[in-house]
Design an enzyme around this catalytic site. Structure first.
Site, PDB file in Angstrom:
ATOM      1  N   CYS A 175     -46.847  53.495-124.532  1.00 18.67           N
ATOM      2  CA  CYS A 175     -46.261  52.592-123.534  1.00 18.67           C
ATOM      3  C   CYS A 175     -45.717  53.342-122.317  1.00 18.67           C
ATOM      4  O   CYS A 175     -45.005  54.340-122.474  1.00 18.67           O
ATOM      5  CB  CYS A 175     -45.126  51.854-124.233  1.00 18.67           C
ATOM      6  SG  CYS A 175     -44.230  50.792-123.139  1.00 18.67           S
ATOM      7  N   ARG A 208     -50.904  39.622-121.923  1.00 16.76           N
ATOM      8  CA  ARG A 208     -49.659  40.125-122.513  1.00 16.76           C
ATOM      9  C   ARG A 208     -48.633  40.476-121.433  1.00 16.76           C
ATOM     10  O   ARG A 208     -47.448  40.545-121.685  1.00 16.76           O
ATOM     11  CB  ARG A 208     -49.992  41.360-123.350  1.00 16.76           C
ATOM     12  CG  ARG A 208     -48.841  41.879-124.149  1.00 16.76           C
ATOM     13  CD  ARG A 208     -49.302  42.995-125.078  1.00 16.76           C
ATOM     14  NE  ARG A 208     -48.300  43.216-126.109  1.00 16.76           N
ATOM     15  CZ  ARG A 208     -47.329  44.117-126.000  1.00 16.76           C
ATOM     16  NH1 ARG A 208     -47.229  44.857-124.931  1.00 16.76           N
ATOM     17  NH2 ARG A 208     -46.450  44.262-126.977  1.00 16.76           N
TER      18      ARG A 208
HETATM   19  P1  IMP Z   1     -46.049  52.472-131.547  1.00 17.95           P
HETATM   20  O1  IMP Z   1     -45.881  52.098-132.979  1.00 17.95           O
HETATM   21  O2  IMP Z   1     -44.974  53.419-131.074  1.00 17.95           O
HETATM   22  O3  IMP Z   1     -47.411  53.012-131.247  1.00 17.95           O
HETATM   23  O4  IMP Z   1     -45.838  51.167-130.688  1.00 17.95           O
HETATM   24  C1  IMP Z   1     -46.600  49.995-130.873  1.00 17.95           C
HETATM   25  C2  IMP Z   1     -46.021  48.888-130.016  1.00 17.95           C
HETATM   26  O5  IMP Z   1     -46.146  49.227-128.627  1.00 17.95           O
HETATM   27  C3  IMP Z   1     -46.750  47.566-130.119  1.00 17.95           C
HETATM   28  O6  IMP Z   1     -46.380  46.810-131.238  1.00 17.95           O
HETATM   29  C4  IMP Z   1     -46.349  46.878-128.814  1.00 17.95           C
HETATM   30  O7  IMP Z   1     -45.096  46.257-128.883  1.00 17.95           O
HETATM   31  C5  IMP Z   1     -46.236  48.036-127.856  1.00 17.95           C
HETATM   32  N1  IMP Z   1     -47.435  48.172-126.991  1.00 17.95           N
HETATM   33  C6  IMP Z   1     -48.727  48.027-127.304  1.00 17.95           C
HETATM   34  N2  IMP Z   1     -49.529  48.309-126.260  1.00 17.95           N
HETATM   35  C7  IMP Z   1     -48.707  48.617-125.241  1.00 17.95           C
HETATM   36  C8  IMP Z   1     -48.932  49.000-123.890  1.00 17.95           C
HETATM   37  O8  IMP Z   1     -50.045  49.145-123.410  1.00 17.95           O
HETATM   38  N3  IMP Z   1     -47.818  49.200-123.136  1.00 17.95           N
HETATM   39  C9  IMP Z   1     -46.564  49.044-123.639  1.00 17.95           C
HETATM   40  N4  IMP Z   1     -46.307  48.749-124.911  1.00 17.95           N
HETATM   41  C10 IMP Z   1     -47.368  48.525-125.705  1.00 17.95           C
END
Ligand code: IMP
Length: 503
Positions: free
Chosen positions: A319, A418
């Site tokens: 993100c 989104r």
């Molecule tokens: P991770 O577990 O740290 O990889 O985070 C996953 C979460 O990041 C997802 O459940 C979303 O809430 C968020 N997310 C997914 N895609 C994006 C993006 O492109 N930008 C910002 N947040 C994202």
């Protein structure tokens, strides 16, 4: 004057748990990780609970049908990604629901006119020794017999021998009908000393197989999350644009729970989406909403009727929302604030709205911390994207096995719904990156190790359940220097490149 949150917002990495008293009965095998998924009234049971506090992120690189089945086997829930057409998302949900636990669709089918050579080639390709002989070799065609390695001897038979001449024909088979339960199927397998039981419908068409070997694996998954028809429980992501079409299609496909997938959930569009669902389905369709990072956001969604509320803006591994737009909040602080709001709301209304800490889990212990901070469960993207079952590609990068992992707000996912603020124009900037992450093997092996750590830590804190941890955990901030102290330090760590010689 703008509202200031005077304290800096913090991440899970800035905290540790301080042990509590561990009694003799406080052992990891006694820990229950059962947790509510959807809201419930004081004194009542939630309509859906999970057996482990983990759900998979609503992302193209994470939550496909294979991962959904594998995670449900371990006791959690996947939310099939919504950044695809309504038809293909509904088809994925339908396929998960059709994968009845212990009932395996046949992927090895031959026709009576095929030859022994065809059988051997198919065995090599699929690795499966049992094949269904169906009319025209169709997967769900009329079952005419089966072939297993007991039906042929390669050394004595001509490779051109036709299947119809050596198969075990239908009239010699014991079969189950399609309404049979798994335990009834297993009883037949045991009573008749079978290795597999073909399941057929009233027209003798093949529905599935139940295998003796799977009985053991079924016992390996004591936390499996199934609906009342013994099908895996599965969720699906929706957006605030096409819900009037998407929600009916997903409900019809059998989705057990929906979740509005948005980077920012404190909005009129989320309330409208929930209202539409309540107007058309009452409480029978469960829907989570989010993401929010403070009390106000939580209360807004709880009052709008959300079944659970997701927390987190900008903390996901892929993100870049905080860099791009300057919105967000440290995940630990956001979780704590929302957990307090959830408890206050419960005291006032008698309604418990579960909360989910979404994104930014880096180490396994961050899960335990998130629960200790008040989360009822966590949503993970990067974590699950590393596994065999995720739908993303396995590649090698500089000789290392990696999985591709991209954000829903990256140019690759093009999930503008989104992020779009309701206008017609496509947004002109991205909020996520496209990346690689180290491949980690099977979901089952990893989840079991992760949860073993969670259970052990809970015991160190003297807690046997998640509610106990939420109530009794002791949490401390850590300084930069104590973070250094927490890793291996002042030693040279040995690894495979280490070339030490005895003196
Ligand atoms: P991770 O577990 O740290 O990889 O985070 C996953 C979460 O990041 C997802 O459940 C979303 O809430 C968020 N997310 C997914 N895609 C994006 C993006 O492109 N930008 C910002 N947040 C994202």
């Amino acid at each position: 004057m703008a509202k200031f949150f005077e304290e800096p917002s913090r991440t899970f990495n800035e905290y540790l748990l301080v042990p509590g008293y561990t009694g003799e009965n406080c052992t990891p095998d006694r820990v229950s990780l059962k947790t509510p998924l959807v809201k419930f009234k004081k004194g009542e049971e939630p309509a859906i609970s999970m057996n482990i506090p983990m759900v998979s992120a609503i992302m193209q690189a994470v939550s496909g049908e294979k991962l959904a089945c594998a995670l449900a086997q371990e006791g959690g829930i996947s939310f099939i990604y919504g950044s695809q057409t309504i038809e293909s998302q509904a088809a994925m949900v339908r396929r998960v629901k059709a994968t009845k636990a212990g009932f395996v669709g046949s992927d090895s089918n031959v026709s009576p006119e095929d030859t022994l050579a065809d059988v051997l080639a198919l065995k090599k390709e699929t690795g499966h020794a049992t094949m269904a002989v169906t009319e025209n070799g169709e997967a769900n065609g009329k079952l005419l017999g089966i072939v297993t390695s007991r039906d042929y001897r390669i050394s004595r038979m001509d490779p051109s021998e036709k299947v119809k001449n050596f198969m075990t024909p239908f009239d010699k088979l014991i079969v189950g009908d399609e309404d049979i339960s798994l335990s009834e199927a297993n009883d037949i397998i045991w009573d008749h000393k079978l290795n597999q039981l073909p399941i057929v419908d009233k027209d003798q068409k093949l529905v599935a197989f139940v295998f003796r070997k799977d009985y053991e694996s079924h016992k390996d998954h004591p936390l499996e999350l199934l609906d009342d028809k013994k099908r895996y429980i599965v969720g699906a992501g929706i957006n605030t644009r096409d819900y009037e079409q998407r929600v009916p299609a997903l409900v019809e496909a059998g989705a057990d729970v929906l979740c509005i997938d948005s980077s920012e959930g404190f909005s009129a569009w989320q309330a409208n989406t929930i209202k539409w669902i309540r107007d058309h389905y009452g409480d029978s369709v469960k829907v989570g909403a989010g993401n929010v990072v403070d009390e106000e956001g939580f209360r807004f969604l709880a009052e709008a009727g959300a079944d659970f509320v997701k927390i987190g803006i900008g903390g996901g591994s892929i993100c870049i929302t905080r860099e791009q737009k300057g919105i967000g909040r440290g995940q630990a602080t956001a979780t704590l604030d929302v957990a307090r709001a959830r408890d206050k709301y419960f005291e006032e209304t008698g309604i418990y709205v579960p909360i989910c800490s979404d994104g930014g889990i880096v180490y396994d212990y961050h899960i335990t911390l998130a629960l200790a901070f008040g989360a009822d469960f966590v949503m993970l993207g990067r974590y699950f994207a590393r596994f065999d079952e995720a739908p993303n590609k396995l590649v090698t990068v500089n000789g290392n096995y990696m999985k591709e992992y991209w954000g829903e707000g990256s140019a690759r996912a093009r999930n503008w719904q989104r992020y779009d603020m309701g206008g017609d124009k496509k947004m002109a900037f991205v909020e996520g990156v496209d990346s690689y992450i180290p491949y980690a093997g099977s979901l089952k092996d990893n989840v079991q190790i992760t949860l073993s750590k969670v259970r052990h830590t809970m015991c160190n804190c003297g807690c046997l359940t998640i509610p106990e941890l939420q109530k009794n955990a002791k949490i401390t901030l850590v300084s930069q220097t104590s973070i250094v102290e927490g890793g291996a330090h002042d030693v040279v760590v040995r690894d495979e490149h280490f070339d030490a010689k005895e003196k």
